[in-house]
Design an enzyme around this catalytic site. Structure first.
Site, PDB file in Angstrom:
ATOM      1  CB  SER A 183      -0.939   0.003   1.207  1.00 15.06           C
ATOM      2  OG  SER A 183      -0.213  -0.046   2.423  1.00 15.06           O
ATOM      3  CG  HIS A 211      -3.965  -1.217  -1.551  1.00 14.30           C
ATOM      4  ND1 HIS A 211      -4.412   0.079  -1.517  1.00 14.30           N
ATOM      5  CD2 HIS A 211      -3.733  -1.564  -0.251  1.00 14.30           C
ATOM      6  CE1 HIS A 211      -4.444   0.512  -0.271  1.00 14.30           C
ATOM      7  NE2 HIS A 211      -4.036  -0.465   0.514  1.00 14.30           N
ATOM      8  CE  LYS A 241      -7.436  -0.254   1.151  1.00 13.79           C
ATOM      9  NZ  LYS A 241      -8.350  -0.890   2.134  1.00 13.79           N
TER      10      LYS A 241
END
Length: 396
Positions: A183, A211, A241
């Site tokens: 990340s 991610h 996300k």
């Protein structure tokens, strides 16, 4: 009687944070997931959010959440194991398992909770967990709370991991856990080699695809992109996300999910996600599964920006994804660079220890698929100006 003075302790800790440029405040942001956000009345191009596909504002997600609020209200009211379940939860788990090409899935309140849940279910004092040194804090905390032996290998160093596995060959139970996309660095794990080593040493493989979900492997993550979905035991990812909603999932075999449901304390003792969130996650997952998102455009933007930054003399490490670190080194320098870019209408957060190792403070660029060509030109120009200011010693 204790003479410890908590007031002095807190004052000293907070003073140290200020002195080391590690002080943190919640930023005065409004509409923080939008492409352009508001910062105390200023409009800034948002390169700080993890809303990588720009789905948080999509009409499909809004409409799904609104319908759920009208029909089901605003809370689940209890743990899933009591009365906090509803049909949309079951549907989201079914669709997530199908999307990840796994037999089953479990949804949880956040990515942090999901990683704690995995470790609570699978690790204990007789377990040795091999973890990349740059894994997310939730993995580190999950290992600690499980009271497992924590063996950290150097970031991305498969020879070091192999040596540590050999050194701990007698450990009763072994787990190898890794982020797939890191990340703060934007690089990816050597997942093929991790799977090989896990099979050689009888270790359970756990991946955090937070991610990578929505971006790599047709949105299904790095394991899918590499053809390793069946070789990985536990697949964790988030809806919060690239999918533009909230919460997380863990997918795997039916016995893996049964372990979480029965022994994952963060799942057992938490109120379930509200129906609005589950509905929005369903809408997002259907969009990504249908190929309606623009991950390829996002990765093309990232490759172009990395090339531009390298030409300006900035280090972007080993990034190959939408997350691009611009390493400044010094905490104060990172904060000054952030403020410089804000003056040019671009918000890029300064990331400092403990989020990154000492001496590697950086700007963390989070690109997003809803940026325009004009936006990217603005970003290129802002960093070009930053490079000039840095070369002249004007950052303060």
């Amino acid at each position: 009687m204790s003479t410890f003075d908590w007031n002095d302790f807190m004052a000293a800790r907070l003073a140290e944070a200020r002195a080391r440029s590690l002080w943190r405040d919640i930023p005065p942001v409004d509409r923080g997931a939008d492409r352009v956000l508001s910062w105390q009345g200023r409009r800034l191009l948002n390169l700080a959010s993890n809303n990588y596909l720009g789905l948080a504002g999509r009409g499909e997600l809004r409409a799904a959440a609104e319908r759920a609020a009208q029909e089901l209200g605003t809370t689940s009211g209890a743990s899933r194991l009591v009365t906090g379940n509803f049909a949309a939860c079951d549907e989201l788990e079914r669709l997530t398992a199908e999307f990840k090409a796994q037999r089953a899935a479990l949804i949880l309140g956040s990515g942090y909770m999901a990683n704690l849940c995995v470790m609570a279910a699978f690790a204990d004092r007789r377990t040795t967990v091999f973890s990349d040194r740059l894994n997310h804090a939730s993995i580190v905390d999950g290992i600690a709370l499980a009271r497992a032996a924590h063996v950290r290998y150097r970031h991305g160093d498969m020879a070091h991991l192999e040596a540590l596995l050999a050194r701990h060959a007698a450990a009763p139970r072994k787990i190898i856990v890794t982020d797939t996309v890191f990340s703060m660095d934007g690089d990816v794990a050597d997942l093929a080699r991790i799977v090989e080593l896990a099979q050689e040493h009888g270790a359970l493989t756990v991946v955090d695809e937070a991610h990578a979900t929505g971006v790599l492997g047709e949105g299904r993550g790095l394991a899918h992109e590499l053809g390793l979905s069946d070789a990985v035991d536990v697949h964790m990812g988030t809806f919060s996300k690239a999918l533009g909603s909230y919460g997380a999932y863990v997918a795997g075999r039916e016995d893996v999910v049964a372990m979480l449901r029965n022994f994952g304390r963060p799942f057992i003792f938490s109120t379930a996600l509200p129906p609005t969130v589950v509905a929005a996650s369903l809408a997002a997952l259907r969009l990504v599964a249908a190929g309606g998102a623009k991950a390829r455009k996002l990765l093309d933007y990232a490759a172009d920006l990395r090339h531009h930054l390298a030409a300006l003399g900035f280090s972007t490490g080993r990034s190959v994804t939408q997350i691009i670190p611009v390493v400044m080194g010094d905490n104060a320098a990172a904060l000054a660079a952030r403020d410089f870019l804000m003056e040019r209408g671009v918000l890029v957060p300064a990331i400092r220890p403990p989020s990154v190792p000492e001496g590697t403070a950086r700007l963390r660029v989070s690109l997003r698929a809803d940026l325009t060509e004009a936006d990217m030109e603005r970003v290129h120009t802002a960093f070009a100006d930053l490079a000039v200011a840095r070369s002249r010693g004007e950052l303060a």
